[in-house]
Write an enzyme that holds these catalytic residues in place. Sequence first.
Site, mmCIF file in Angstrom:
data_model
loop_
_atom_site.group_PDB
_atom_site.id
_atom_site.type_symbol
_atom_site.label_atom_id
_atom_site.label_comp_id
_atom_site.label_asym_id
_atom_site.label_seq_id
_atom_site.Cartn_x
_atom_site.Cartn_y
_atom_site.Cartn_z
ATOM 1 N N SER A 238 -20.386 -77.109 15.112
ATOM 2 C CA SER A 238 -21.127 -76.514 16.215
ATOM 3 C C SER A 238 -22.180 -77.501 16.749
ATOM 4 O O SER A 238 -21.838 -78.595 17.190
ATOM 5 C CB SER A 238 -21.753 -75.205 15.735
ATOM 6 O OG SER A 238 -22.181 -74.406 16.792
ATOM 7 N N ASP A 464 -12.941 -69.199 19.853
ATOM 8 C CA ASP A 464 -14.324 -69.490 19.453
ATOM 9 C C ASP A 464 -15.297 -68.926 20.489
ATOM 10 O O ASP A 464 -15.254 -69.303 21.652
ATOM 11 C CB ASP A 464 -14.521 -71.001 19.319
ATOM 12 C CG ASP A 464 -15.794 -71.358 18.567
ATOM 13 O OD1 ASP A 464 -16.832 -70.699 18.783
ATOM 14 O OD2 ASP A 464 -15.768 -72.317 17.771
ATOM 15 N N HIS A 492 -15.803 -68.707 15.079
ATOM 16 C CA HIS A 492 -16.508 -69.958 15.350
ATOM 17 C C HIS A 492 -16.149 -71.024 14.325
ATOM 18 O O HIS A 492 -16.400 -70.849 13.131
ATOM 19 C CB HIS A 492 -18.004 -69.685 15.338
ATOM 20 C CG HIS A 492 -18.849 -70.854 15.728
ATOM 21 N ND1 HIS A 492 -18.501 -71.738 16.729
ATOM 22 C CD2 HIS A 492 -20.053 -71.288 15.261
ATOM 23 C CE1 HIS A 492 -19.439 -72.648 16.854
ATOM 24 N NE2 HIS A 492 -20.391 -72.405 15.975
#
Length: 522
Positions: A238, A464, A492
């Site tokens: 991320s 996601d 995610h």
Amino acid sequence: MTARPLPARSRSLVIGLRAAGALVLALTLASCSILNGSTEDKAPATAKADPSIVASAPAGLDSYYSQEVVWEACEGGGFQCAKVTVPLNYAEPAGEKIRIEALKAPSTGSKTGTLLVNPGGPGGSGYDFVKDAAATHFSQPVRASYDVVGFDPRGVKRSAPVKCMTDAERDASRAKVYALDTDAGLASALADNKAIAAQCAEQTGPVLGHIDTVSSAKDLDILRAVVNDSKLNYLGYSYGTFLGSTYASLFPDNVGRMVLDGALDPSISSEELTSGQAVAFEKAVRSYVAHCLKEKACPLSGSVDDGVGQIQDLIKSVQETPRTAKDGRLVNANTFVSGLITPLYNDESWPALTQSLEAAFAGNVSLMLRLADLGADRAPNGQYTSNSTFAFNAINCLDYPMVSDTASMRAEEERLRQASPTLGYFFAYGGTNCVDWPFDSVRTPAPVEYTGESPIVVIGTTGDPATPVEWASSLRKQLGNASLLTWQGEGHTAYGRANSCLEDAVDGYLVNGKVPADNTVC
């Protein structure tokens, strides 16, 4: 680690953390700190600097690259911890210093190097991530090949942390209700945010102006040097992909094996980032509803549109009349939505969302509050276990120039409502968080440039919600010397919870240097 929460004052830039979906039906987080291998505490070990690595240090930073780091037993379970000294301001390396805290899960086999890990955020603790997940998240070949090291980036938890509020003040702030689509509500939020910004500046000190991602990337190179690796081996999730791509642009010749999972596109503005996330979370809501409607215990009914509409009506009712949880705390719409989005980070957590929605439809919002608390790192005893919310905001205010005039924020709200009917409003008005921040942004979003010879692996997940799969494709193109892996899944990020196709591809790259074919779909 949990999803980034939407606080009482609405915020954009959700981004998120890798382990956000580690919820189970009982609404607790599972963790494990027992490693596969020796669990005996070892005597402190001093890592002496490799002269050849020190010789490549940037000008003025020799003392940081040559420092001897002591790794001492900590946390039980065979872990080792260390504090690494870095300059507060890289423009003044002889000035004030800060320390980055790191935790190591030593190799269980024949070590070939160190794998540095960042779980996301910004504001996520890599120290905690490795402590909690080393035994379960990484494959045995990876654990045998690498010392796995997690660290708290500058401004985060143990490493010169951002400080702003007491736990009681955080509870009070989350409980506040702002009608941001009214002039009075917006003015109230701006006034409160200005006061909070002043508290952050007073309690944190000068470090608040130096926790941008470029500074953290420079810290990352010092960490590489003090573990005596000539090349950086790195796994970033991320926001950690943004940190990794920033590193690759600054130190292209130092990149080793780098995996960027749940890619963030460094070229987009904060407004584009917010819009992309709002659309992706709306898509995730619809995916969840479609799944829920096939389950016997689903509290929704009818078509997917009907189910989404029922969730929208529930949010609206909480927005109009905030509810009181069993512990006496007020649950407003922002808190409710924070609880709603937390399980969307991992489809294995969807049963927890179903349970919480069922209770909420019956008038009990306590489970949804528990989900929101998980997202805010608030323990059941009322203590907040991290400063991730404060670090998140502080880092973003430095990394992104944000539109904060009223007319532009109103226009953005309308666009977000159109793009994401369920959640768009709650992604609007992110500019209110930085308009009175004591430090200006230090970065202009732009495509990343990478000239290194080591290929980088970029991963995207089709469902996601926090880092839309399109961003992975964009980052792969910007990097040039990279390979794109796509997982057809929900939630995610991918590595550590995906199928064997993706897991084996990443393991083969990290352990043997085998680069997966570009545009591989798993």
